[in-house]
Write an enzyme that holds these catalytic residues in place. Structure first.
Site, PDB file in Angstrom:
ATOM      1  N   SER A 118       0.832  -1.210   0.000  1.00  0.00           N
ATOM      2  CA  SER A 118       0.000   0.000   0.000  1.00  0.00           C
ATOM      3  C   SER A 118       0.860   1.250   0.000  1.00  0.00           C
ATOM      4  O   SER A 118       1.975   1.259   0.547  1.00  0.00           O
ATOM      5  CB  SER A 118      -0.864  -0.008   1.263  1.00  0.00           C
ATOM      6  OG  SER A 118      -1.400   1.274   1.500  1.00  0.00           O
ATOM      7  N   TYR A 149      -0.345   0.115   9.989  1.00  0.00           N
ATOM      8  CA  TYR A 149      -0.737  -0.543   8.732  1.00  0.00           C
ATOM      9  C   TYR A 149       0.372  -0.370   7.693  1.00  0.00           C
ATOM     10  O   TYR A 149       0.757  -1.332   7.011  1.00  0.00           O
ATOM     11  CB  TYR A 149      -2.058   0.074   8.259  1.00  0.00           C
ATOM     12  CG  TYR A 149      -2.517  -0.356   6.884  1.00  0.00           C
ATOM     13  CD1 TYR A 149      -3.034  -1.630   6.666  1.00  0.00           C
ATOM     14  CD2 TYR A 149      -2.465   0.533   5.806  1.00  0.00           C
ATOM     15  CE1 TYR A 149      -3.464  -2.011   5.403  1.00  0.00           C
ATOM     16  CE2 TYR A 149      -2.901   0.157   4.546  1.00  0.00           C
ATOM     17  CZ  TYR A 149      -3.398  -1.112   4.345  1.00  0.00           C
ATOM     18  OH  TYR A 149      -3.826  -1.483   3.092  1.00  0.00           O
ATOM     19  N   LYS A 192     -13.611   2.979   3.051  1.00  0.00           N
ATOM     20  CA  LYS A 192     -12.617   4.013   2.798  1.00  0.00           C
ATOM     21  C   LYS A 192     -13.320   5.262   2.279  1.00  0.00           C
ATOM     22  O   LYS A 192     -14.511   5.240   1.977  1.00  0.00           O
ATOM     23  CB  LYS A 192     -11.580   3.490   1.816  1.00  0.00           C
ATOM     24  CG  LYS A 192     -10.947   2.187   2.326  1.00  0.00           C
ATOM     25  CD  LYS A 192      -9.780   1.763   1.524  1.00  0.00           C
ATOM     26  CE  LYS A 192      -8.536   2.472   2.025  1.00  0.00           C
ATOM     27  NZ  LYS A 192      -7.348   2.152   1.241  1.00  0.00           N
ATOM     28  N   LYS A 200     -22.613   8.906   2.208  1.00  0.00           N
ATOM     29  CA  LYS A 200     -23.154  10.091   2.900  1.00  0.00           C
ATOM     30  C   LYS A 200     -24.007  10.935   1.950  1.00  0.00           C
ATOM     31  O   LYS A 200     -25.068  11.416   2.321  1.00  0.00           O
ATOM     32  CB  LYS A 200     -22.001  10.935   3.461  1.00  0.00           C
ATOM     33  CG  LYS A 200     -21.313  10.276   4.651  1.00  0.00           C
ATOM     34  CD  LYS A 200     -20.111  11.089   5.122  1.00  0.00           C
ATOM     35  CE  LYS A 200     -19.338  10.355   6.195  1.00  0.00           C
ATOM     36  NZ  LYS A 200     -18.171  11.107   6.688  1.00  0.00           N
TER      37      LYS A 200
HETATM   38  P1  NAD Z   1     -10.839  -6.075   1.857  1.00  0.00           P
HETATM   39  O1  NAD Z   1     -10.865  -5.857   3.323  1.00  0.00           O
HETATM   40  O2  NAD Z   1     -12.115  -5.953   1.099  1.00  0.00           O
HETATM   41  O3  NAD Z   1     -10.181  -7.495   1.526  1.00  0.00           O
HETATM   42  C1  NAD Z   1      -9.274  -8.126   2.379  1.00  0.00           C
HETATM   43  C2  NAD Z   1      -9.828  -9.505   2.670  1.00  0.00           C
HETATM   44  O4  NAD Z   1      -8.899 -10.215   3.489  1.00  0.00           O
HETATM   45  C3  NAD Z   1     -11.155  -9.473   3.446  1.00  0.00           C
HETATM   46  O5  NAD Z   1     -12.181 -10.117   2.717  1.00  0.00           O
HETATM   47  C4  NAD Z   1     -10.850 -10.205   4.727  1.00  0.00           C
HETATM   48  O6  NAD Z   1     -11.912 -10.996   5.225  1.00  0.00           O
HETATM   49  C5  NAD Z   1      -9.667 -11.061   4.313  1.00  0.00           C
HETATM   50  N1  NAD Z   1      -8.886 -11.478   5.474  1.00  0.00           N
HETATM   51  C6  NAD Z   1      -8.435 -10.704   6.486  1.00  0.00           C
HETATM   52  N2  NAD Z   1      -7.821 -11.457   7.401  1.00  0.00           N
HETATM   53  C7  NAD Z   1      -7.873 -12.746   6.958  1.00  0.00           C
HETATM   54  C8  NAD Z   1      -7.429 -13.976   7.479  1.00  0.00           C
HETATM   55  N3  NAD Z   1      -6.792 -14.037   8.652  1.00  0.00           N
HETATM   56  N4  NAD Z   1      -7.673 -15.095   6.768  1.00  0.00           N
HETATM   57  C9  NAD Z   1      -8.355 -15.053   5.590  1.00  0.00           C
HETATM   58  N5  NAD Z   1      -8.805 -13.900   5.042  1.00  0.00           N
HETATM   59  C10 NAD Z   1      -8.564 -12.769   5.727  1.00  0.00           C
HETATM   60  O7  NAD Z   1      -9.745  -5.070   1.281  1.00  0.00           O
HETATM   61  P2  NAD Z   1      -9.368  -4.710  -0.216  1.00  0.00           P
HETATM   62  O8  NAD Z   1      -9.659  -3.279  -0.409  1.00  0.00           O
HETATM   63  O9  NAD Z   1      -9.919  -5.696  -1.167  1.00  0.00           O
HETATM   64  O10 NAD Z   1      -7.784  -4.860  -0.132  1.00  0.00           O
HETATM   65  C11 NAD Z   1      -7.088  -6.002  -0.624  1.00  0.00           C
HETATM   66  C12 NAD Z   1      -5.599  -5.829  -0.352  1.00  0.00           C
HETATM   67  O11 NAD Z   1      -5.120  -4.627  -0.967  1.00  0.00           O
HETATM   68  C13 NAD Z   1      -5.242  -5.704   1.127  1.00  0.00           C
HETATM   69  O12 NAD Z   1      -4.032  -6.362   1.362  1.00  0.00           O
HETATM   70  C14 NAD Z   1      -5.066  -4.223   1.330  1.00  0.00           C
HETATM   71  O13 NAD Z   1      -4.205  -3.935   2.415  1.00  0.00           O
HETATM   72  C15 NAD Z   1      -4.473  -3.815  -0.004  1.00  0.00           C
HETATM   73  N6  NAD Z   1      -4.702  -2.399  -0.304  1.00  0.00           N
HETATM   74  C16 NAD Z   1      -5.961  -1.953  -0.572  1.00  0.00           C
HETATM   75  C17 NAD Z   1      -6.165  -0.604  -0.840  1.00  0.00           C
HETATM   76  C18 NAD Z   1      -7.543  -0.048  -1.152  1.00  0.00           C
HETATM   77  O14 NAD Z   1      -7.646   1.150  -1.381  1.00  0.00           O
HETATM   78  N7  NAD Z   1      -8.606  -0.842  -1.158  1.00  0.00           N
HETATM   79  C19 NAD Z   1      -5.085   0.279  -0.845  1.00  0.00           C
HETATM   80  C20 NAD Z   1      -3.819  -0.209  -0.570  1.00  0.00           C
HETATM   81  C21 NAD Z   1      -3.639  -1.564  -0.312  1.00  0.00           C
END
Ligand code: NAD
Length: 327
Positions: A118, A149, A192, A200
């Site tokens: 990220s 994070y 987010k 909103k």
């Molecule tokens: P999200 O929360 O929708 O998806 C993450 C998934 O991981 C969730 O469904 C959650 O249930 C699962 N998870 C968490 N802990 C777990 C565990 N112990 N075992 C199994 N599953 C588990 O988030 P997202 O937006 O889809 O993000 C996906 C990835 O991208 C993440 O690693 C996040 O940090 C990274 N990321 C996202 C963004 C963004 O803007 N959405 C930005 C930067 C990085």
């Protein structure tokens, strides 16, 4: 037929990725502690399990996989990440998932693995000026992320790169910058900023107001999920390991983003800025490296993605109201 495992398939980006891999003809196994709420579940096999548990990881990381996409993380928006209330869980849970998945991939001889880092890993001192943030990939050190994070992401990047160096796993790492779009979390505390603002505005009455955390002058760029998936696939098919930014360079102040959503809604809604967790003052993707290495970078105008997202979130809000009325 190629076989892929998507960790975090029950989540927002993971769900979209499963669909994309299926449409490309992959056989896909998904794993997550929860199922995908919005129907992004085209995986051939879905395993509901906790990647913190080695026995779950042993079951899903099999030696017939060609690729792993590791997106599972304990994450959320500013209200989850920047309050400090969830720091221990964020560090503990996400590190465990990465440790377990990587080690099992090594043991089973899986060739290539993608890791979703990220932009939160970039140092705060380069993101103090909202008009001129610096997020080039080589500006990561000296490290000073403004959240646990971000520290976890930075540590895990290093972990993946060490496995590549010492064990020959082919690693691909992307640093996502604020991904948004339909079928993502839009309420409940982990949403987010883009989804929260859309919700909103969708819930606001004509002539009413919405609350925006901070003074609204903090800047960000937001990337539509389809372009994020395109970037993941291109990186995975390339011979470049990264880390590389996958983000938009269309930077906007949060109040201006809210004005964009309000205008799309056709309503007259006012903005009220209130104290709240906001993160760094300014952040924008720097796409020079991705253009250079992949010959590609996102181009979709922000407004196009926001319009699609606003329509989807408005529908979710209406369905929820309907459920309450009929309950
Ligand atoms: P999200 O929360 O929708 O998806 C993450 C998934 O991981 C969730 O469904 C959650 O249930 C699962 N998870 C968490 N802990 C777990 C565990 N112990 N075992 C199994 N599953 C588990 O988030 P997202 O937006 O889809 O993000 C996906 C990835 O991208 C993440 O690693 C996040 O940090 C990274 N990321 C996202 C963004 C963004 O803007 N959405 C930005 C930067 C990085």
């Amino acid at each position: 037929m190629k076989k892929a495992l998507v960790c975090g398939a029950g989540g927002f980006i993971g769900g979209h990725l499963v669909n994309r891999l299926k449409s490309e003809g992959y056989w896909v196994r998904g794993v997550d502690i929860k199922t995908n709420e919005y129907g992004n579940n085209r995986a051939d096999e879905f395993y509901r399990g906790d990647l913190r548990q080695p026995e779950v990881v042993r079951a899903v990381v099999t030696d017939d996989l060609d690729e792993i996409y590791q997106l599972a993380a304990d994450m959320g928006g500013a209200g989850f990440v920047f309050t400090g209330d969830n720091d221990a869980d964020i560090l503990h849970n996400s590190v465990l998932c990465n440790l377990n998945v990587l080690e099992e991939a090594r043991k089973k001889g899986v060739k290539r693995i993608f890791y979703s880092s990220s932009a939160c890993m970039y140092p705060e001192y380069n993101q103090l000026d909202p008009d001129n943030p610096k997020c080039s990939e080589n500006s990561a050190y000296p490290a000073a992320p403004d959240s646990e994070y971000g520290w976890e992401k930075l540590f895990s990047e290093r972990l993946y790169l060490a496995y590549q160096k010492n064990y020959g796993l082919e690693v691909r790492i992307a640093r996502f910058h604020n991904i948004f779009g339909p079928e993502g979390t839009w309420d409940g505390g982990r949403e987010k900023a883009p989804a929260a603002v859309c919700r909103k505005v969708a819930m606001a009455e004509d002539g009413g107001f919405i609350e925006i955390w901070g003074d609204g002058l903090q800047t960000r760029s937001f990337l539509f999920v389809d372009e994020c998936i395109e970037g993941i696939r291109r990186l995975m098919q390339s011979d470049f390991s990264g880390p590389v930014n996958i983000g938009s360079e269309e930077m906007i102040a949060i109040n201006d983003f809210a004005r964009m959503v309000i205008e799309l809604s056709g309503k007259k809604v006012f903005i009220r800025n209130i104290p709240g967790p906001v993160g760094v003052r300014g952040r924008n993707s720097d796409n020079r490296l991705i253009r250079d290495k992949l010959g590609w970078a996102p181009t979709l105008p922000l407004q196009t993605g926001v319009a699609k997202t606003y329509i989807w979130i408005t529908r979710q809000v209406q369905e929820k109201i309907q459920e309450h009325v009929t309950a």
